[in-house]
Design a protein around this motif. Structure first.
Motif, PDB file in Angstrom:
ATOM      1  N   GLY A   8      38.449  42.284  36.886  1.00 20.11           N
ATOM      2  CA  GLY A   8      37.754  43.432  36.323  1.00 20.11           C
ATOM      3  C   GLY A   8      36.335  43.645  36.795  1.00 20.11           C
ATOM      4  N   GLY A   9      35.822  42.780  37.650  1.00 17.54           N
ATOM      5  CA  GLY A   9      34.473  42.990  38.158  1.00 17.54           C
ATOM      6  C   GLY A   9      34.399  44.190  39.081  1.00 17.54           C
ATOM      7  N   GLY A  10      33.177  44.566  39.442  1.00 16.41           N
ATOM      8  CA  GLY A  10      33.001  45.691  40.337  1.00 16.41           C
ATOM      9  C   GLY A  10      31.565  46.152  40.360  1.00 16.41           C
ATOM     10  N   SER A  11      31.366  47.361  40.876  1.00 15.60           N
ATOM     11  CA  SER A  11      30.032  47.933  40.999  1.00 15.60           C
ATOM     12  C   SER A  11      29.936  49.207  40.166  1.00 15.60           C
ATOM     13  N   VAL A  12      28.854  49.307  39.400  1.00 15.34           N
ATOM     14  CA  VAL A  12      28.608  50.498  38.586  1.00 15.34           C
ATOM     15  C   VAL A  12      27.135  50.839  38.644  1.00 15.34           C
ATOM     16  N   GLN A  13      26.802  52.017  38.189  1.00 14.23           N
ATOM     17  CA  GLN A  13      25.413  52.429  38.082  1.00 14.23           C
ATOM     18  C   GLN A  13      24.876  52.061  36.699  1.00 14.23           C
ATOM     19  N   THR A  14      23.561  52.055  36.580  1.00 12.87           N
ATOM     20  CA  THR A  14      22.906  51.777  35.305  1.00 12.87           C
ATOM     21  C   THR A  14      23.474  52.687  34.217  1.00 12.87           C
ATOM     22  N   GLY A  15      23.780  52.072  33.083  1.00 14.30           N
ATOM     23  CA  GLY A  15      24.353  52.818  31.971  1.00 14.30           C
ATOM     24  C   GLY A  15      25.867  52.842  31.955  1.00 14.30           C
ATOM     25  N   GLY A  16      26.482  52.364  33.015  1.00 14.32           N
ATOM     26  CA  GLY A  16      27.935  52.372  33.108  1.00 14.32           C
ATOM     27  C   GLY A  16      28.578  51.237  32.341  1.00 14.32           C
ATOM     28  N   SER A  17      29.907  51.171  32.424  1.00 12.22           N
ATOM     29  CA  SER A  17      30.684  50.167  31.692  1.00 12.22           C
ATOM     30  C   SER A  17      31.678  49.484  32.608  1.00 12.22           C
ATOM     31  N   LEU A  18      31.979  48.236  32.274  1.00 11.65           N
ATOM     32  CA  LEU A  18      33.030  47.475  32.925  1.00 11.65           C
ATOM     33  C   LEU A  18      33.712  46.619  31.880  1.00 11.65           C
ATOM     34  N   ARG A  19      34.975  46.291  32.138  1.00  8.46           N
ATOM     35  CA  ARG A  19      35.708  45.407  31.241  1.00  8.46           C
ATOM     36  C   ARG A  19      36.256  44.248  32.057  1.00  8.46           C
ATOM     37  N   LEU A  20      35.832  43.051  31.718  1.00  8.51           N
ATOM     38  CA  LEU A  20      36.315  41.843  32.376  1.00  8.51           C
ATOM     39  C   LEU A  20      37.436  41.228  31.545  1.00  8.51           C
ATOM     40  N   SER A  21      38.368  40.591  32.226  1.00  9.12           N
ATOM     41  CA  SER A  21      39.470  39.928  31.539  1.00  9.12           C
ATOM     42  C   SER A  21      39.613  38.509  32.060  1.00  9.12           C
ATOM     43  N   CYS A  22      39.968  37.597  31.169  1.00  9.21           N
ATOM     44  CA  CYS A  22      40.183  36.194  31.523  1.00  9.21           C
ATOM     45  C   CYS A  22      41.581  35.796  31.052  1.00  9.21           C
ATOM     46  N   ALA A  23      42.438  35.459  32.001  1.00  5.46           N
ATOM     47  CA  ALA A  23      43.805  35.053  31.674  1.00  5.46           C
ATOM     48  C   ALA A  23      43.902  33.533  31.662  1.00  5.46           C
ATOM     49  N   HIS A  24      44.494  32.987  30.577  1.00  5.38           N
ATOM     50  CA  HIS A  24      44.710  31.552  30.455  1.00  5.38           C
ATOM     51  C   HIS A  24      46.118  31.223  30.944  1.00  5.38           C
ATOM     52  N   SER A  25      46.256  30.172  31.764  1.00  2.00           N
ATOM     53  CA  SER A  25      47.570  29.835  32.318  1.00  2.00           C
ATOM     54  C   SER A  25      48.458  29.105  31.325  1.00  2.00           C
TER      55      SER A  25
END
Length: 123
Positions: A8-25
């Motif tokens: 879920g990482g990436g590049s955004v501008q100030t004020g933007g949103s991102l959602r990271l996810s962590c999967a457990h094996s």
């Protein structure tokens, strides 16, 4: 052996949103806490947020009110919703699992780590 995979990482501008996810094996248990840390270039890896197996959450002061950590029991994942992003949020974000530990803020107590995902916020 537990493995953690971030996405879920990436590049955004100030004020933007991102959602990271962590999967457990593997399945998680009542003594487990999943945390997010971040590391900017030339800096130490710092605590961001953590959530216990029962859903109790804690946050670093720098992200309170902007980031939200949550757990999906069915998918066995932990997500980090990041809103109102700032350039100083730019870092590699790591998911980590603390098994039966009590200091959720202490990086060295975590037992398992993911490979990290890059978050870049431009002004």
């Amino acid at each position: 052996q537990m493995q953690l995979v971030e996405s879920g990482g990436g590049s955004v501008q100030t004020g933007g949103s991102l959602r990271l996810s962590c999967a457990h094996s593997e399945r998680t248990y009542s003594g487990d806490t999943t945390g997010w840390f971040r590391q900017a270039p030339g800096k130490e890896r710092d605590f961001v947020a953590a959530i216990s197996w029962s859903g109790v959450t804690v946050y670093a002061d720098s992200v309170k009110g902007r980031f939200t950590i949550s757990r999906d029991y069915a998918e066995n994942t932990v997500s980090l919703q990041m809103n109102s992003l700032k350039p100083e949020d730019t870092a590699v974000y790591y998911c980590a699992l603390l098994r039966y530990g009590s200091d959720w803020y202490r990086r060295d107590d975590y037992n398992y780590w993911g490979q990290g995902t890059q978050v870049t916020v431009s002004s």
